[in-house]
Write an enzyme that holds these catalytic residues in place. Sequence first.
Site, short mmCIF file in Angstrom:
data_model
loop_
_atom_site.label_atom_id
_atom_site.label_comp_id
_atom_site.label_asym_id
_atom_site.label_seq_id
_atom_site.Cartn_x
_atom_site.Cartn_y
_atom_site.Cartn_z
N HIS A 1 46.49 34.64 36.56
CA HIS A 1 46.41 34.96 37.99
C HIS A 1 46.73 33.69 38.75
O HIS A 1 46.25 32.62 38.40
CB HIS A 1 45.00 35.45 38.33
CG HIS A 1 44.90 36.08 39.68
ND1 HIS A 1 44.98 35.35 40.83
CD2 HIS A 1 44.74 37.37 40.05
CE1 HIS A 1 44.88 36.18 41.87
NE2 HIS A 1 44.73 37.41 41.42
N HIS B 1 43.57 35.75 33.38
CA HIS B 1 42.97 36.84 34.12
C HIS B 1 42.96 38.17 33.38
O HIS B 1 42.03 38.94 33.49
CB HIS B 1 43.77 36.99 35.42
CG HIS B 1 43.17 37.94 36.40
ND1 HIS B 1 41.87 37.83 36.81
CD2 HIS B 1 43.68 39.01 37.04
CE1 HIS B 1 41.62 38.80 37.68
NE2 HIS B 1 42.70 39.54 37.83
N GLN C 1 48.10 37.49 31.31
CA GLN C 1 48.35 37.24 32.73
C GLN C 1 47.56 36.04 33.25
O GLN C 1 46.34 35.98 33.10
CB GLN C 1 47.96 38.47 33.55
CG GLN C 1 48.19 38.28 35.04
CD GLN C 1 48.15 39.61 35.78
OE1 GLN C 1 47.10 40.19 35.98
NE2 GLN C 1 49.32 40.09 36.17
N ARG D 1 51.02 42.77 34.68
CA ARG D 1 50.28 43.84 35.33
C ARG D 1 50.28 43.64 36.83
O ARG D 1 50.05 42.55 37.32
CB ARG D 1 48.83 43.88 34.85
CG ARG D 1 47.97 44.87 35.61
CD ARG D 1 46.52 44.80 35.19
NE ARG D 1 45.89 43.57 35.60
CZ ARG D 1 45.10 43.46 36.68
NH1 ARG D 1 44.83 44.48 37.44
NH2 ARG D 1 44.54 42.28 36.97
N GLU E 1 43.73 38.36 45.12
CA GLU E 1 45.06 38.48 45.68
C GLU E 1 44.99 39.07 47.08
O GLU E 1 45.92 38.94 47.87
CB GLU E 1 45.90 39.37 44.75
CG GLU E 1 47.34 39.43 45.13
CD GLU E 1 48.20 39.97 43.98
OE1 GLU E 1 47.89 39.68 42.82
OE2 GLU E 1 49.16 40.67 44.28
N PHE F 1 49.57 44.43 48.26
CA PHE F 1 49.27 43.58 47.11
C PHE F 1 50.59 43.17 46.48
O PHE F 1 51.59 43.89 46.62
CB PHE F 1 48.42 44.37 46.09
CG PHE F 1 47.10 43.71 45.77
CD1 PHE F 1 46.21 43.38 46.78
CD2 PHE F 1 46.74 43.45 44.46
CE1 PHE F 1 44.99 42.79 46.48
CE2 PHE F 1 45.51 42.87 44.15
CZ PHE F 1 44.64 42.54 45.16
N ARG G 1 52.81 38.40 40.11
CA ARG G 1 51.86 37.35 39.73
C ARG G 1 52.46 36.26 38.86
O ARG G 1 52.15 35.09 39.03
CB ARG G 1 50.69 37.98 38.98
CG ARG G 1 49.78 38.71 39.92
CD ARG G 1 48.54 39.19 39.24
NE ARG G 1 47.69 39.76 40.29
CZ ARG G 1 46.62 40.50 40.07
NH1 ARG G 1 46.24 40.75 38.83
NH2 ARG G 1 45.91 40.96 41.06
C1 LIG Z 1 37.65 38.64 39.15
C2 LIG Z 1 38.46 39.83 38.79
C3 LIG Z 1 39.01 40.63 39.77
C4 LIG Z 1 39.77 41.74 39.45
N1 LIG Z 1 40.26 42.52 40.46
C5 LIG Z 1 40.97 43.62 40.15
C6 LIG Z 1 41.47 44.47 41.18
O1 LIG Z 1 41.27 44.22 42.36
N2 LIG Z 1 42.17 45.56 40.84
C7 LIG Z 1 42.40 45.89 39.53
O2 LIG Z 1 43.03 46.90 39.29
N3 LIG Z 1 41.94 45.10 38.53
C8 LIG Z 1 41.23 43.98 38.81
N4 LIG Z 1 40.76 43.19 37.79
C9 LIG Z 1 40.92 43.62 36.41
C10 LIG Z 1 39.92 44.71 36.07
O3 LIG Z 1 38.70 44.46 36.69
C11 LIG Z 1 39.67 44.83 34.59
O4 LIG Z 1 40.86 44.81 33.90
C12 LIG Z 1 38.96 46.14 34.28
O5 LIG Z 1 37.79 46.23 35.03
C13 LIG Z 1 38.69 46.31 32.82
O6 LIG Z 1 37.86 47.42 32.64
P1 LIG Z 1 37.48 47.96 31.22
O7 LIG Z 1 36.67 49.17 31.45
O8 LIG Z 1 38.70 48.09 30.41
O9 LIG Z 1 36.61 46.84 30.53
P2 LIG Z 1 35.37 45.96 31.02
O10 LIG Z 1 34.94 46.25 32.39
O11 LIG Z 1 35.73 44.57 30.65
O12 LIG Z 1 34.20 46.47 30.10
C14 LIG Z 1 34.11 46.14 28.74
C15 LIG Z 1 32.85 46.75 28.20
O13 LIG Z 1 32.85 46.64 26.79
C16 LIG Z 1 31.61 46.14 26.34
N5 LIG Z 1 31.81 45.46 25.06
C17 LIG Z 1 32.70 44.49 24.76
N6 LIG Z 1 32.57 44.13 23.48
C18 LIG Z 1 31.59 44.89 22.95
C19 LIG Z 1 30.98 44.99 21.66
N7 LIG Z 1 31.35 44.21 20.63
N8 LIG Z 1 29.99 45.89 21.48
C20 LIG Z 1 29.58 46.68 22.49
N9 LIG Z 1 30.12 46.63 23.72
C21 LIG Z 1 31.11 45.75 23.94
C22 LIG Z 1 31.17 45.24 27.45
O14 LIG Z 1 29.79 45.00 27.39
C23 LIG Z 1 31.57 46.07 28.66
O15 LIG Z 1 30.60 47.04 28.93
C24 LIG Z 1 40.01 42.05 38.10
C25 LIG Z 1 39.47 41.25 37.11
C26 LIG Z 1 38.71 40.14 37.44
C27 LIG Z 1 38.18 39.27 36.37
#
Ligand SMILES: Cc1cc2nc3c(=O)[nH]c(=O)nc-3n(C[C@H](O)[C@H](O)[C@H](O)COP(=O)(O)OP(=O)(O)OC[C@H]3O[C@@H](n4cnc5c(N)ncnc54)[C@H](O)[C@@H]3O)c2cc1C
Lengths: 570, 247
Positions: A233, A346, A231, A381, A250, A118, A281
């Site tokens: 992407h 992203h 970021q 990142r 990626e 990556f 990136r």
């Molecule tokens: C298409 C895509 C591909 C990616 N691929 C990768 C990868 O291959 N490798 C990697 O390391 N990262 C990747 N990322 C980044 C990574 O997926 C995210 O940064 C990560 O999943 C974030 O996780 P999180 O648990 O912090 O938050 P999230 O998964 O965003 O969860 C947020 C949670 O908070 C809740 N929430 C938000 N606001 C409120 C509120 N006001 N009240 C109650 N609940 C709320 C939501 O409902 C959700 O349940 C990718 C991102 C995208 C968009």
Amino acid sequence: MHRVECDILVIGAGGAGLRAAIAACDAGARVVVVSKSLLGKAHTVMAEGGIAASLGNVDGKDDWQAHFADTIIEGAYLSDWRMAEILAKEAAERVYELERYGALFDRTQDGRIMQRAFGGHTYRRLCHVGDKTGLELLRTLEDQVLHRDIEVMDETYVTKIFARNGRIQGAIGLQMKTGRFVAFEAKAIIIATGGCGRVYKVTSNSWESTADGIGLAYNIGAELMDMEMVQFHPTGMVYPPGAKGLLVTEGVRGEGGILLNSKGERFMERYAPERKELAARDIVARAIYKEIEEGRGTAHGGVYLDISHLGEAFIKHKLPSMYSQFRQFADVDITKEAMEVAPTVHYQMGGIRTDPETAATNIDGLFAAGEAAGGLHGGNRLGGNSLADILVFGKRAGEAASKHALASKLPEVSEAEALQETRRVSSYLGKSAKGPNPNALIEELRESMENGVGIIRDRSGLSKTLKEISELKSRQAQVRVPGTLVFNHGLLSALALENMLVACEAITRSALERRESRGAHWRSDFPRKSRRWHVNMVCFKGAHSMKLRTVRVRPMPQRLKRLIKHEVYR
Amino acid sequence: MTTIRLSIRRCDPMAGIAPHFQEYDVPVEEGMVVLEAVRYAAEKIDTTIAVRWNCEAARCGSCAAEINNVPALMCKTRIDDLAGRITVAPMRAYPIVKDLVADVSANYETERRMPAFKPFSNLKEPWKMWQPDVERSKEFRRCIECFLCQDVCHVIREHETGYFGPRHVVKAASLDTHPLDSLDRSKHMNEEGGIGYCNITKCCQEVCPEKIRITDNAIIPEKEGAADGAYDPLMRFIRSAKKDIEG
Ligand SMILES: Cc1cc2nc3c(=O)[nH]c(=O)nc-3n(C[C@H](O)[C@H](O)[C@H](O)COP(=O)(O)OP(=O)(O)OC[C@H]3O[C@@H](n4cnc5c(N)ncnc54)[C@H](O)[C@@H]3O)c2cc1C
Ligand code: SF4
Ligand code: SF4
Ligand code: FES
């Protein structure tokens, strides 16, 4: 009002929230998880490429030291060294643990966890499940949560956290299905609400990524950091219009995809002769942006990304989602034709400022983890570091919060305070619906951010956006939506807009302040990076307005300094 | 710009609004999907329309609905693939919360009852597994929990049998085919899950947006208690031999 008492309230059911909930429950705490989407649907399901961890299964030379160095260097030297160290050291154990929880990773020939290349990673380091790593991760954690004594209240939108004298008391949430408010009384709260991608027009992020945690934390005095580091992407879809911004993983470049401009030149050879498509990136994103700006883009305003030379069988096995995504939405067969791609917003590198060991914020009892928290990723990142982040710091947040909770008394949320908040939320509802439509304001905001705080910034554009944000703030107060409290998207947009405005102001103010170019932050009026700006930008709520201060990046100890190339300034 | 007429089923049980269709004129762009049209209506014309979505990329399974009476993901269904009038209604196998939003919470209760992943004891770490074995389980792990298969299943739609439904059989299969899982969930599926009520019509398999061969690869083996180990006795023998080695 309906009241729920618990030791720990976890806001967010993405990877960070669920991993925190598991850790807290295992430590003996009573845990409630709330999320505004359904359980199992969080943004995390979209993650594709993999989890970065230095298992060394494919490249035996890999170790935590190398992972640490990559994270610091590619983070433009702004990352907190201790967070990067913890990540690099603990990611491997979190991956094996996920496997013990039931996740099934792709395998090497000799049966170990497979790892792929990556951008920005020296070695092949990303543990993956085809291009559906996030789905496997989230489903596995969901299973673990459902089989523990953890209460999940999904589709519950948290609108406010209560704090008194610098200490949290609880929160209030609106249950979307019933229109009922719930007052949570909790000894500790973990914010795991993900990022803010939706404040931009073109983004890979899902509906829920509206910076709610940023707004909730800021409003009770928590500090935000490095918010200017957004970021882009390099590769999002550009066509058709509805799919614009959708991520092209990626992994495509990791597996050997090449970037070409409309003249057929492999332009990354010019921008990053060594790493080419797999440069960090920010570098690839700016290169693509430049090619398009200078007229070497495709008809749909992108560049080509081609992987067809690897053949149908390989592509369908390694990148099945990409194959169907392009087939389905763009009528493009990526085993035969090139994709068209351009940068898309992203990830938020910045976020709520936390302590590296415990994920604690400056507010007593408030913790933050995952994309909502800042500090680890610095100015850029690395792919795969976020999934590692949410596991590593999710677990740490859960453990530290339970320790805190088990040693504290249950605070009380007074009926009067709770009622005041429910009235505030309900006041958006009005039969006459004369006020502006929140969705229209959101659209304006996203447009303004795209124009003024995009991939390349300057003073005049930033100032203009800042002015527009402050205008939108005053119009936001007049928003009125018709309908009831039950599953009212107009109301949810109005609530999200409050938080989006906080995040946008923080991003824009920090971007104006940082008068240099570093990591994802590129100022055309200050195109160089400067020693003077080797600082973290901290935002917090002042008496009347948002305040900003800079703090020097914490100097790392000698034992770690040895591991990295020194930063050079020209 | 051309416009289409979109017919959305409105219903708000808590406000006493009975089900009825309401029409909206929505401008269409090239390559547009149904979700974009519904969102246009819900964001610009009438913000009280309740609809669930999240990823807009066919990844999260939030936007399941019935489009022209066919269960499908709104974000994956292109408008130019539909002829003429477009009607959108919520999944009919579930109680309605409001408009297009169905109450799918019962599924999580079923999942809580599913015996969790339980690896063989005394496995040497780090675990070893082989790609072909992993591959078989991966089919079931593609499930995005959209519950469209549940919606289309006539056993669930028309009878109160207590049958868990195809999604949950897929879940059982995803665990049973894990190369290192020590349980066999077919007993659970037969005794508690009511899998016997399924009469293999394969409707679920046809609507699955992830193209999981639900009936062929999950339901039939689970009915027969053959999803664990392998489909052929030889593989099962090899596997048990492997267990001994890894002991
Ligand atoms: C298409 C895509 C591909 C990616 N691929 C990768 C990868 O291959 N490798 C990697 O390391 N990262 C990747 N990322 C980044 C990574 O997926 C995210 O940064 C990560 O999943 C974030 O996780 P999180 O648990 O912090 O938050 P999230 O998964 O965003 O969860 C947020 C949670 O908070 C809740 N929430 C938000 N606001 C409120 C509120 N006001 N009240 C109650 N609940 C709320 C939501 O409902 C959700 O349940 C990718 C991102 C995208 C968009
Ligand atoms: S095959 Fe079985 S589970 Fe699938 S739709 Fe038919 S009856 Fe239902
Ligand atoms: S098996 Fe297919 S149709 Fe059923 S819930 Fe999973 S993805 Fe949806
Ligand atoms: S919105 Fe996620 S599947 Fe349609």
